[in-house]
Design an enzyme around this catalytic site. Structure first.
Site, mmCIF file in Angstrom:
data_model
loop_
_atom_site.group_PDB
_atom_site.id
_atom_site.type_symbol
_atom_site.label_atom_id
_atom_site.label_comp_id
_atom_site.label_asym_id
_atom_site.label_seq_id
_atom_site.Cartn_x
_atom_site.Cartn_y
_atom_site.Cartn_z
ATOM 1 N N HIS A 1 0.808 -1.226 0.000
ATOM 2 C CA HIS A 1 0.000 0.000 0.000
ATOM 3 C C HIS A 1 0.837 1.272 0.000
ATOM 4 O O HIS A 1 0.306 2.363 -0.197
ATOM 5 C CB HIS A 1 -0.929 0.018 1.217
ATOM 6 N N ASP B 1 3.540 9.507 -0.915
ATOM 7 C CA ASP B 1 2.340 8.816 -0.449
ATOM 8 C C ASP B 1 2.074 7.676 -1.423
ATOM 9 O O ASP B 1 2.140 7.884 -2.641
ATOM 10 C CB ASP B 1 1.155 9.803 -0.455
HETATM 11 C C1 GDG Z 1 -2.106 4.143 3.289
HETATM 12 C C2 GDG Z 1 -1.093 4.810 2.353
HETATM 13 C C3 GDG Z 1 -2.741 4.626 0.484
HETATM 14 C C4 GDG Z 1 -8.997 10.450 7.429
HETATM 15 N N1 GDG Z 1 -9.411 11.305 8.365
HETATM 16 C C5 GDG Z 1 -10.670 10.966 8.686
HETATM 17 C C6 GDG Z 1 -11.037 9.875 7.913
HETATM 18 N N2 GDG Z 1 -9.977 9.569 7.156
HETATM 19 C C7 GDG Z 1 -9.910 8.452 6.175
HETATM 20 C C8 GDG Z 1 -9.969 9.009 4.776
HETATM 21 C C9 GDG Z 1 -9.265 7.932 3.972
HETATM 22 C C10 GDG Z 1 -8.262 7.346 4.967
HETATM 23 O O1 GDG Z 1 -8.664 7.780 6.265
HETATM 24 C C11 GDG Z 1 -6.849 7.853 4.710
HETATM 25 O O2 GDG Z 1 -6.338 7.226 3.571
HETATM 26 P P1 GDG Z 1 -5.055 7.741 2.768
HETATM 27 O O3 GDG Z 1 -4.940 6.957 1.527
HETATM 28 O O4 GDG Z 1 -5.184 9.186 2.508
HETATM 29 O O5 GDG Z 1 -3.787 7.597 3.726
HETATM 30 P P2 GDG Z 1 -3.095 6.445 4.684
HETATM 31 O O6 GDG Z 1 -3.873 6.286 5.928
HETATM 32 O O7 GDG Z 1 -1.704 6.950 4.883
HETATM 33 O O8 GDG Z 1 -3.092 5.036 3.868
HETATM 34 C C12 GDG Z 1 -1.837 5.586 1.264
HETATM 35 C C13 GDG Z 1 -3.621 3.821 1.433
HETATM 36 O O9 GDG Z 1 -2.842 3.179 2.447
HETATM 37 C C14 GDG Z 1 -4.413 2.762 0.669
HETATM 38 O O10 GDG Z 1 -3.579 1.897 -0.057
HETATM 39 O O11 GDG Z 1 -3.583 5.390 -0.355
HETATM 40 O O12 GDG Z 1 -0.924 6.183 0.387
HETATM 41 O O13 GDG Z 1 -0.251 5.698 3.093
HETATM 42 O O14 GDG Z 1 -10.146 6.937 3.596
HETATM 43 O O15 GDG Z 1 -11.306 9.224 4.450
HETATM 44 N N3 GDG Z 1 -12.264 9.298 7.998
HETATM 45 C C15 GDG Z 1 -13.145 9.835 8.877
HETATM 46 N N4 GDG Z 1 -12.825 10.888 9.688
HETATM 47 C C16 GDG Z 1 -11.609 11.484 9.629
HETATM 48 O O16 GDG Z 1 -11.340 12.419 10.390
HETATM 49 N N5 GDG Z 1 -14.372 9.313 8.972
#
Ligand code: GDG
Length: 422
Positions: A109, A316
């Site tokens: 990921h 990322d």
């Molecule tokens: C890893 C990789 C890759 C965030 N704040 C709130 C909230 N969120 C949810 C978002 C989103 C998720 O958390 C974050 O996903 P990301 O992809 O931006 O980042 P990572 O956590 O670092 O994930 C990344 C991912 O794995 C998948 O392969 O894309 O690059 O680092 O879904 O919506 N949700 C709620 N409240 C919040 O305050 N409900």
């Protein structure tokens, strides 16, 4: 024990089997090795790699082994095994030893870094050999896959032909599977009555102001201090925008026990305080900083309310927030400013791509973006939407699973012979 029994029951209702770790294991395997070594290195933050990494390696191996035993214990003939992410890189090969005929997929990921960065890792050989136990190895982008094949060659001397790798007596396949989001869910939420009411409220509060939003886990890869400095630079250069621009930055607490994260949080707190002190007017501050998670309704309302979203990680793997923002914009409006170092940039070419290290340049881009004519905003958003709607998270997982089914069919005779004699 009562708590654990209760948890076991709840997990088993979800058809999930836990692997319990002790405090010491969490400290060494999860915080120490996974998040203190692999995470920073794979995101090119070499200065953040803990210098006592060697203390944690043994526990990383032991915990991977524990997962292997639990999976092997539950395994039934014909099952597909899908291993996720950097915490479990040794698992594919450990499983291959326990169940030679198993069909095993591995998905990373996070980015796979350039081989020049990867080879810094003292355990580079073990990690590559660990992953190579899989039949199918998936990445978010072609670049990550290329970095991986280059590392196979330089570290192990293993050659690959396009997406095919022959290793020992097996053939395995590499693939690019850019992860998507649940677009239907975000579209539905975006049009719910309570979300639209909340959008109206937020917009009412921001009357006369342009709303910029950011949503990130608290993590040094997300480029938060530089993003704040960009807002600082924008308001410094354009004092007329003071009071006219409001940034809402949601920062979700994360890995709060890892030292580097604590220091980072402090740095960010101080920076936001200083910038707000300098650019506030009597009735407004530029950065509304929320250090907590928000509900999904609130999240989608923020996505819907903003003129502009800033997604500016230093690195990322993908970044799903960028895709959720697009999915929520059923009004086909809103501007996405996206770091070229996020995996998502490989697909989302119609976003405004920026280099997050170029603080002055990004400030200029934001200023221009805020005055972009609506036709151009909508044209870009329409293409972005069509692209992410075509590749949602269900396509992503189906595609991986189907490819794994095909990949495991090309297993050579040697292993099949071994299994039939078991
Ligand atoms: C890893 C990789 C890759 C965030 N704040 C709130 C909230 N969120 C949810 C978002 C989103 C998720 O958390 C974050 O996903 P990301 O992809 O931006 O980042 P990572 O956590 O670092 O994930 C990344 C991912 O794995 C998948 O392969 O894309 O690059 O680092 O879904 O919506 N949700 C709620 N409240 C919040 O305050 N409900």
């Amino acid at each position: 024990t009562r708590q654990r029994n209760h948890l076991d029951k709840e997990l088993s209702d979800l058809r999930t089997v836990p692997v319990y770790l002790s405090h010491r294991e969490i400290n060494r395997y999860y915080e120490g090795f996974s998040n203190g070594v692999l995470w920073p290195l794979f995101h090119y933050q070499t200065d953040m790699v803990q210098d006592d990494a060697w203390r944690y390696w043994k526990t990383y191996v032991e915990v991977n082994q524990r997962f292997a035993e639990v999976v092997a214990d539950k395994y039934q003939e014909g099952d597909l095994i899908w291993v996720h992410d950097y915490q479990l890189t040794l698992l594919p090969t450990m499983l291959r030893r326990l169940i030679p005929t198993a069909r095993i997929g591995f998905f990373l990921h996070i980015p796979f870094p350039s081989s020049e960065v990867f080879r810094i890792l003292p355990w580079r050989t073990q990690i590559l050999k660990g992953i190579l136990g899989a039949d199918l190895i998936g990445f978010h982008t072609y670049s990550y896959m290329r970095h991986f094949t280059r590392s196979l060659l330089t570290v192990l001397g293993v050659e690959s032909k396009g997406e095919i790798v022959s290793y020992e007596d097996r053939t395995l396949i590499l693939g690019v599977f850019p992860m998507g989001v649940d677009t239907a869910k975000f579209e539905r939420l975006a049009n719910e009555k309570n979300v639209l009411e909340r959008v109206a409220e937020i917009q009412q509060e921001c009357r006369g102001q342009k709303l910029i939003i950011g949503v990130d886990r608290l993590d040094y890869i997300k480029g938060l201090p530089r993003r704040m400095l960009t807002v600082d630079r924008l308001l410094e250069r354009e004092p007329s925008l003071r009071g006219k621009v409001r940034m809402i930055q949601v920062v979700v607490p994360s890995r709060t026990k890892v030292d580097s994260y604590k220091q980072y949080q402090q740095k960010l707190d101080e920076l936001v305080g200083r910038i707000n002190g300098v650019h506030a007017t009597v009735n407004s501050v530029p950065i509304h900083y929320l250090y907590r998670s928000v509900s999904q309704t609130e999240l989608v309302a923020l996505y819907r309310s903003a003129q502009l979203m800033l997604v500016t990680p230093l690195r990322d793997g993908m970044n799903l927030v960028a895709k959720e923002f697009i999915a929520s914009r059923t009004d086909e409006d809103g501007i996405l400013i996206l770091s070229e170092f996020a995996g998502a940039a490989a697909e989302l070419r119609e976003a405004i791509l920026i280099n997050p290290y170029d603080i002055d340049g990004v400030a200029t881009t934001i200023k221009k973006a805020l005055t972009l004519p609506s036709e151009e905003r909508q044209a870009r958003m329409r293409i972005l939407r069509s692209r992410i709607l075509a590749n949602n998270c269900y396509h992503w997982s189906n595609n991986f699973i189907q490819t794994l089914q095909k990949a495991s069919r090309v297993r050579p005779v040697a292993v099949q012979a071994l299994s039939s004699s078991d």
